[in-house]
Design an enzyme around this catalytic site. Structure first.
Site, PDB file in Angstrom:
ATOM      1  N   GLU A  76     -34.723 -39.329   5.923  1.00 21.86           N
ATOM      2  CA  GLU A  76     -34.537 -38.091   6.690  1.00 21.86           C
ATOM      3  C   GLU A  76     -33.168 -37.448   6.463  1.00 21.86           C
ATOM      4  O   GLU A  76     -33.052 -36.230   6.351  1.00 21.86           O
ATOM      5  CB  GLU A  76     -34.713 -38.421   8.182  1.00 21.86           C
ATOM      6  CG  GLU A  76     -34.679 -37.203   9.068  1.00 21.86           C
ATOM      7  CD  GLU A  76     -34.771 -37.581  10.537  1.00 21.86           C
ATOM      8  OE1 GLU A  76     -34.433 -36.722  11.355  1.00 21.86           O
ATOM      9  OE2 GLU A  76     -35.169 -38.708  10.847  1.00 21.86           O
ATOM     10  N   ASP A  77     -32.134 -38.275   6.392  1.00 23.23           N
ATOM     11  CA  ASP A  77     -30.766 -37.738   6.415  1.00 23.23           C
ATOM     12  C   ASP A  77     -30.035 -37.762   5.072  1.00 23.23           C
ATOM     13  O   ASP A  77     -28.895 -37.320   4.992  1.00 23.23           O
ATOM     14  CB  ASP A  77     -29.926 -38.517   7.446  1.00 23.23           C
ATOM     15  CG  ASP A  77     -30.421 -38.286   8.863  1.00 23.23           C
ATOM     16  OD1 ASP A  77     -31.106 -37.271   9.078  1.00 23.23           O
ATOM     17  OD2 ASP A  77     -30.144 -39.117   9.744  1.00 23.23           O
TER      18      ASP A  77
END
Length: 709
Positions: A76-77
């Protein structure tokens, strides 16, 4: 702040060196991937995945779960994708990480829809591997512990979501320790003032209660020791949120809630549990109806224990739970204890099987739900903390949420049983399907081959499985009804020009469907029945007379003045009867094609229909079929003498004819006469005339009229 070396010592206590090394390798990978990223608190971002892995390590989770915890935010990051994680750490870890990752690449109409979609994706991943939810719960727990650095509104939103979804999930999976921490942290974030007041009151009461708690504990220990039982007696303290919920639901003060003293007795075997129960019942008098045996019948989440309430000295109520050490571990860590005990036998595996069964139920709900918001509402309904236990006629036990009815029971047995349910017997007596069930009852469901779910079941079905299946069936039934009605409307419009669907030929119909963006003929017929496409215009376009959006007056007139559509009363959801004029069989009728509602049947003399005649192309010529089924609402106004008991007399006379009264209201005309308005269900005009004649024959009735609008 935990370090990898501190975590390492915990891991070495239960993992082998190779597995410990793999977890360390995942940590270094996450540290590199998150390099330069900081949390809101200013700490390096990698402290979060490290803390999540620490929570799971305390539960003695396996090394793959810990690796997934280290990597759960990488997709996600950072710029690293699932395939890169798979090549480094294996496909199992990659699937776990992907299941926990949020949906970031999709656009949503609202925050609620985004959260629902995320949860739906996680539920699908849970069905493949139950460890996804354990990693997610640990992730959420650390986020809740560090909620103080967020903006007030965001913290409240996360706290509310935790209390509504994640705390009940932890409860459902038997993870009581996690659930209690979720609830207390969420409560403090949502209601900080209330939490601090209750916390202060609890601290103050702790000092007053200490002496009495110790006295009761010593008495219980002494009695058990005298009988030769080696047990551990622990005083239990209620956590903040449970005190708040009890004060709120039972409308009691803090002092009344804290009047109850709670103890837990840990023993060595199941046999000892029941022996200890006998000892404490001989020491203090048990309160009738408060004994619960969750060892013989475990809760849905695998929780096992004996619960009893005793009346102690000075009339003080004492709650006691008796369980084995393994049951205690199960009660605190639930399904997570499966990995701790998985080599030691039956009970942990049973708990794991129950959790998998629940997740499979989630998957079935997800497949039948119309969208993610509908799905997450079903999940919320399903997360009931209180259960009842009822018996099938053959002696099987079914577990249902409190407030469940025979409809919920029928769907719990099997979806087909629920769909064809018509009546029930509770303890061998016929009972309404809406009657709430009680623990210990025996329930028998009566079915019929042609039966189908009733929309009114929504009013009293409480389980997510029942509500989802009813909604799913009715959606499909509505679709079938609308396709059948759309075909009749289109055929009638085509008949006005001496044609029909079969005469048009498959090629012409398919060409029309392609030009107007329909995948199949049923989609077009559904749109016609719902009033989204008008039959005369569709007929005109199919015949090739014009491809404009306006029907020729001749064809519209042919549609309206040609052969009328026969109403049989069995058309289903796409034919409704106007509430303004209450048409019944025998009345001259006309239809109006309403957008998304289908055909609304009015009496020809209805004032509202006169206004609708401006949209002539939406009018449908109707007539009643020779054989009409069903009962129809009719509105009567009766002028009667103003004397006591007249309503009861009228109701008795109507009921004696086998007629159902839907509504009754009165309005005083003057001191001598009263108007009584009745809504009754009748078969046709002849039936209504009989009812009116019977009412007029009564000496106190002055006038009976049918209200037309």
């Amino acid at each position: 702040m935990q370090t990898i070396d501190a975590l390492d010592s915990t891991l070495r206590s239960y993992l082998n060196p190779e597995q410990t090394q793999q977890v360390r390798r995942a940590y270094y990978f996450a540290e590199q991937a998150h390099h330069g990223q900081l949390r809101r608190s200013g700490e390096p971002y990698v402290t979060h995945p490290l803390a999540v892995a620490g929570i799971l390590a305390d539960m003695h989770m396996d090394h793959q779960s810990l690796m997934a915890a280290m990597l759960h935010d990488v997709i996600e990051d950072t710029g690293i994708d699932k395939s890169a994680i798979g090549s480094q750490f294996g496909s199992t870890v990659a699937e776990l990480v992907d299941g926990v990752s949020k949906l970031t690449q999709m656009e949503f109409d609202s925050l609620a829809e985004k959260q629902a979609e995320n949860f739906q994706k996680m539920a699908l991943a849970m069905a493949r591997d139950i460890r996804v939810i354990l990693v997610k719960l640990a992730d959420r727990l650390h986020n809740m512990r560090t909620l103080g650095v967020l903006r007030r509104d965001k913290a409240r939103r996360i706290a509310r979501e935790t209390l509504e979804i994640y705390a009940p999930i932890a409860m459902r999976l038997g993870m009581n320790t996690v659930r209690m921490e979720f609830e207390d942290l969420g409560f403090r974030a949502l209601h900080p003032m209330r939490a601090s007041r209750i916390e202060a009151a609890r601290r103050a009461s702790r000092g007053h209660r200490k002496e009495l708690v110790e006295k009761i504990r010593h008495q219980v220990e002494a009695a058990l020791e005298q009988e030769g039982h080696d047990c551990e007696v622990i005083g239990r303290e209620k956590h903040l949120y449970s005190i708040y919920k009890k004060m709120k639901s039972k409308k009691k003060s803090f002092s009344e809630i804290m009047d109850i003293y709670a103890f837990r007795i840990i023993v060595d075997s199941v046999d000892t549990c029941y022996r200890v129960l006998g000892c404490v019942h001989s020491l203090y008098k048990p309160v009738p109806g408060e004994f619960k045996d969750y060892i013989a019948i475990p809760k849905a989440n695998g929780y096992q224990s004996l619960h009893t309430v005793l009346m102690g000295m000075h009339g003080v109520p004492i709650e006691i739970q008796i369980r084995t050490l393994e049951m205690e571990e199960m009660a605190n860590n639930g399904i997570a204890a499966h990995w701790l005990y998985k080599s030691e036998g039956q009970s942990a595996n049973a708990s794991h099987a129950r959790a998998r069964e629940w997740v499979q139920g989630l998957l079935e709900m997800q497949q039948r739900a119309g969208n993610s918001l509908e799905f997450i509402e079903s999940v919320k309904i399903d997360l009931f903390p209180d259960e009842i236990y009822v018996f099938t006629p053959k002696g099987g036990i079914l577990e249902l949420p409190r407030g469940a009815t025979a409809v919920d029971f029928a769907y719990a047995v099997h979806t087909d049983v629920g769909n064809s349910c018509v009546a029930c017997r509770i303890n061998r007596r016929l009972a309404p399907l809406s009657e709430p069930l009680q623990s210990g009852q025996t329930v028998e469901i009566l079915t019929a081959p042609g039966a189908r779910p009733n929309p009114s079941w929504f009013n009293y079905a409480v389980t997510a499985k029942a509500r989802t299946n009813i909604r799913h069936f009715l959606k499909h039934q509505t679709r079938d009804d609308s396709v059948a009605l759309g075909r009749r409307l289109l055929e009638k419009a085509l008949t006005g020009s001496g044609s029909g669907l079969e005469q048009l030929g498959e090629e012409r119909v398919n060409d029309y469907l392609a030009r107007h963006g329909y995948d199949e003929l049923n989609d077009l017929l559904d749109d016609i029945a719902r009033g989204n496409r008008l039959p005369p215009i569709t007929a005109q376009q199919l015949l090739g007379e014009s491809d404009t959006a306006h029907a020729s007056p001749d064809l519209a007139r042919a549609d309206h003045d040609g052969q009328s559509l026969a109403i049989r009363g069995t058309e289903g959801f796409m034919v409704s009867y106007a509430k303004c004029c209450h048409p019944i069989p025998g009345d001259p009728i006309e239809g109006y094609l309403s957008s998304e509602k289908g055909v609304v049947v009015h009496r020809e003399s209805c004032k509202n229909l006169a206004e609708m005649r401006e949209n002539r192309e939406r009018l449908v010529a109707l007539r009643w079929a020779d054989e009409v089924e069903g009962e129809y609402l009719s509105h009567l106004r009766i002028e009667v003498e103003n004397r006591r008991g007249m309503i009861a007399v009228l109701a008795t006379r109507i009921n004696s004819m086998g007629v159902n009264i839907e509504r009754i209201a009165t309005e005083d005309k003057d001191y001598q006469f009263t108007f009584v308005d009745l809504e009754v269900l009748v078969g046709n005009r002849v039936h209504l005339a009989d009812i009116m004649r019977r009412l007029r024959n009564h000496s106190s009735v002055r006038r009976v009229t049918r209200i037309k609008n």
